[in-house]
Design a protein around this motif. Structure first.
Motif, PDB file in Angstrom:
ATOM      1  N   UNK A  49       0.832  -1.203   0.000  1.00 15.36           N
ATOM      2  CA  UNK A  49       0.000   0.000   0.000  1.00 15.36           C
ATOM      3  C   UNK A  49       0.867   1.254   0.000  1.00 15.36           C
ATOM      4  N   UNK A  50       1.959   1.217   0.737  1.00 15.47           N
ATOM      5  CA  UNK A  50       2.873   2.348   0.796  1.00 15.47           C
ATOM      6  C   UNK A  50       3.532   2.563  -0.563  1.00 15.47           C
ATOM      7  N   UNK A  51       3.802   1.480  -1.286  1.00 17.06           N
ATOM      8  CA  UNK A  51       4.390   1.597  -2.622  1.00 17.06           C
ATOM      9  C   UNK A  51       3.487   2.399  -3.543  1.00 17.06           C
ATOM     10  N   UNK A  52       2.176   2.167  -3.441  1.00 18.83           N
ATOM     11  CA  UNK A  52       1.225   2.931  -4.234  1.00 18.83           C
ATOM     12  C   UNK A  52       1.303   4.416  -3.899  1.00 18.83           C
ATOM     13  N   UNK A  53       1.435   4.730  -2.626  1.00 18.47           N
ATOM     14  CA  UNK A  53       1.519   6.132  -2.210  1.00 18.47           C
ATOM     15  C   UNK A  53       2.822   6.767  -2.693  1.00 18.47           C
ATOM     16  N   UNK A  54       3.903   6.026  -2.672  1.00 17.76           N
ATOM     17  CA  UNK A  54       5.168   6.539  -3.211  1.00 17.76           C
ATOM     18  C   UNK A  54       5.021   6.853  -4.705  1.00 17.76           C
ATOM     19  N   UNK A  55       4.359   5.974  -5.433  1.00 16.70           N
ATOM     20  CA  UNK A  55       4.277   6.121  -6.883  1.00 16.70           C
ATOM     21  C   UNK A  55       3.485   7.350  -7.298  1.00 16.70           C
ATOM     22  N   UNK A  56       2.751   7.949  -6.378  1.00 12.51           N
ATOM     23  CA  UNK A  56       1.888   9.083  -6.716  1.00 12.51           C
ATOM     24  C   UNK A  56       2.446  10.415  -6.222  1.00 12.51           C
ATOM     25  N   UNK A  57       3.706  10.412  -5.808  1.00 15.62           N
ATOM     26  CA  UNK A  57       4.321  11.681  -5.447  1.00 15.62           C
ATOM     27  C   UNK A  57       4.376  12.607  -6.673  1.00 15.62           C
ATOM     28  N   UNK A  58       4.278  13.882  -6.401  1.00 12.75           N
ATOM     29  CA  UNK A  58       4.202  14.881  -7.453  1.00 12.75           C
ATOM     30  C   UNK A  58       5.581  15.501  -7.687  1.00 12.75           C
ATOM     31  N   UNK A  59       5.999  15.546  -8.943  1.00 18.48           N
ATOM     32  CA  UNK A  59       7.225  16.230  -9.325  1.00 18.48           C
ATOM     33  C   UNK A  59       6.893  17.252 -10.397  1.00 18.48           C
ATOM     34  N   UNK A  60       7.680  18.316 -10.482  1.00 18.52           N
ATOM     35  CA  UNK A  60       7.461  19.281 -11.563  1.00 18.52           C
ATOM     36  C   UNK A  60       7.855  18.659 -12.894  1.00 18.52           C
TER      37      UNK A  60
END
Length: 629
Positions: A49-60
């Motif tokens: 579940x944490x992997x999913x949250x990591x994958x959705x971090x926002x970058x410019x």
């Protein structure tokens, strides 16, 4: 009805030095719906579940889309049909760069609440998982405040759908959001591993890197925001009081110094290659444990769904590995000339002598000699090779009468004046106006290109990571904070380390704001810093003032923080054709503005903070609009 949690095993991050299950993240694509009580009783499931949250971090910026997020601000030119709008528009919309993803914040808050309530996880697992989720939440709020200014600070979420009225919260002060990010970093740093080999998951180093950058941004806005008093709101939802500047700079320096001291892990400037230019390029593709520079990355892995096509899209045309994909991202001459000479001076590339006559070069590379090694580590210049393939960059023949003898494609052969044999009259790699997938500026991107065989093929792709935080930036953050606090001696020790790695071996003995702005530009270009650095220093409306540029503009004031940079220029090499003349067969260069460049970047005061859309404002009347929109 039982609460159920959607856990997605995404190709999200590749970890090193973690548990065995962690290292399999990028190999496990299936989705499954798992009851919450089951999920938060098993550390392996929590990790998914944490992997999913990591994958959705926002970058410019991102490597996922291949190239487009890097083509802006006159640092590059887009060589792709359909993308000329980048250099033909005259500015940016007020909604540009905006984000309001409170769905992601809600899921982070729910994760934190559910993990906190778990009775089945070990104390060690729970502590780390919670610290990671809080890091992701703080880092996401950082991305929001950079774009939007003050936003509602929501740190709790109900399991049940609430009355919409109870969800309406006003915008926090801009300073309060930065204070939250800084306080979260301090609260979680010691619960995270101290491991410089851990890149894809949050570590103490990542938390401190986030803190030093965030505090530096806040300090800059507080100090330099006084130059744009109209870019504020009465409630300080936008704008930070100048009285807070030194406190933020102090925090930025302290966080950076914890990383520099080694207390967060053994981070260091990358020194893995003897060639200084290749050494700089290798920072971004060397994934071995000898690379201690990267602190927090978005990782990729060949053979999984988590790979990208940056090299496919941006490799030089003549060294492409299949099909026609190539050459979309062409760095500008504006950027190339920012790389200073090895004697610490600024100068345009020498195309003419003092009388305005062309300078002739025996080798194309000679015009770039004696420059900061980061130039060739960031940009592929004429005369270079990539994957052992020499590049063929030249715009045609310059005849003795000053006319140009050329074509629009290397496959079109012509006989030179006075001859009968048809020959190639333009480089296979360009430059040629409107010739997509070839360079139109005379340059190709080098940073992020993967030198591995197969990385230029669509089916293979690349797993070069996108570095979100790295050690060189930490040194530059420390330099800037120390400078702003009046400690120039300390600031010089930090900036000179970065410059020495680039071959600038004569240390600076004096420091200025212009030097700091310049150093960040050449070290960090194409890494997502350009826009936000210009915004926090309140320079964006000055450097992107909407004025069309001349060659004189291009060549003057190099090294000035306020130098105009509204249109991307190129440098085109020509072969000199004048049989019997001693310069016959040599190279001369011309500054050229690609023909598709018709617009001029105009940054309005209303662009300093992205627009909050009308639907969001209508749904929450407690929100106040951005200024100057």
């Amino acid at each position: 009805m039982k609460t159920r949690y959607k856990a997605i095993m995404v190709a999200a991050l590749l970890t090193t030095g973690a548990c065995k299950k962690d290292s399999e993240f990028l190999d496990v694509p299936p989705k499954q719906v798992i009851p919450t009580e089951t999920l938060f009783s098993d550390p392996v499931l929590v990790l998914s579940a944490l992997a999913n949250l990591y994958s959705r971090q926002l970058d410019f910026s991102s490597l996922d889309d291949g190239w487009a997020t890097f083509v802006d601000f006159s640092e590059a030119f887009p060589s792709e049909n359909g993308s000329s709008f980048f250099v033909q528009r005259s500015g940016w919309g007020y909604g540009e760069w905006g984000n309001w993803d409170y769905t992601y914040i809600r899921e982070l808050n729910l994760f934190i609440q559910r993990a906190s309530a778990s009775t089945k996880l070990s104390d060690a697992d729970k502590s780390r998982f919670l610290a990671e989720a809080r890091f992701l939440r703080a880092n996401f709020y950082f991305e929001l405040v950079k774009r939007m200014g003050g936003v509602p600070l929501v740190t709790e979420a109900s399991e049940q759908i609430q009355d919409p009225l109870t969800l309406q919260k006003p915008r926090a002060k801009e300073s309060e959001v930065y204070d939250f990010i800084i306080s979260e970093a301090e609260a979680i740093k010691d619960a995270l591993p101290t491991n410089a080999d851990e890149k894809g998951r949050a570590t103490k180093g990542a938390a401190l890197a986030m803190e030093t950058r965030a505090a530096l941004y806040a300090g800059s806005i507080a100090k330099y925001g006084t130059t744009t008093p109209q870019v504020t709101l009465p409630g300080n939802e936008v704008g930070i009081p100048s009285t807070l500047a030194n406190d933020y700079y102090t925090k930025a320096l302290a966080a950076a110094q914890q990383i520099i001291s080694g207390s967060a892990g053994a981070y260091a400037l990358y020194q893995g290659q003897t060639n200084l230019s290749e050494n700089f390029a290798a920072i971004f593709y060397d994934k071995s444990t000898k690379n201690k520079e990267s602190i927090f990355i978005e990782d990729f892995k060949i053979g999984t769904q988590k790979k990208h096509s940056f090299t496919v899209n941006d490799q030089p045309y003549s060294s492409r590995e299949e099909g026609s994909d190539a050459g979309r991202l062409n760095p500008s001459l504006n950027l190339v000339e920012a790389f200073e000479k090895l004697d610490n001076t600024y100068a345009p590339l020498a195309t003419t002598d003092g009388s305005g006559n062309p300078i002739y070069y025996t080798d194309q590379k000679d015009i770039f000699a004696g420059r900061d090694a980061r130039l060739a580590g960031t940009v592929i210049t004429p005369g270079s090779t990539f994957k052992a393939q020499p590049l063929d960059i030249w715009a045609g023949y310059q005849l003795a009468d000053g006319s140009v003898f050329s074509s629009n494609d290397a496959s079109i052969l012509r006989a030179l004046p006075g001859t009968t044999a048809s020959v190639q009259v333009i480089g296979n790699d360009g430059p040629a106006n409107s010739k997509e997938l070839r360079t139109q500026t005379g340059f190709y991107i080098r940073k992020y290109l993967d030198p591995s065989t197969g990385s230029g093929r669509r089916g293979t792709g690349s797993d070069v990571p996108f570095i979100r935080y790295r050690y060189a930036e930490v040194l530059l953050n420390a330099c800037e904070a120390a400078f702003e606090l009046g400690n120039n001696g300390l600031a010089l020790t930090y900036i000179n380390q970065v410059r020495s790695r680039a071959g600038l071996t004569t240390p600076l003995t004096e420091l200025s704001f212009d030097r700091i702005v310049h150093e960040r530009r050449v070290e960090l270009v194409f890494e997502g810093h350009t826009l936000y650095d210009m915004k926090r220093w309140r320079l964006a409306h000055i450097v992107w003032d909407g004025t069309q540029m001349t060659v004189a503009d291009l060549k003057s004031n190099i090294g000035s923080a306020k130098k105009r940079n509204t249109q991307p220029y190129g440098l085109w090499p020509y072969k000199y054709y004048n049989p019997g003349n001693p310069n016959n067969g040599k190279w001369l260069f011309k500054e050229v503005r690609p023909s598709l460049v018709t617009g001029a970047n105009t940054f309005r005061l209303g662009n300093y903070y992205s627009q909050i859309s009308n639907d969001i404002l209508s749904a929450n009347p407690k929100l106040v609009k951005q200024p100057n929109q």
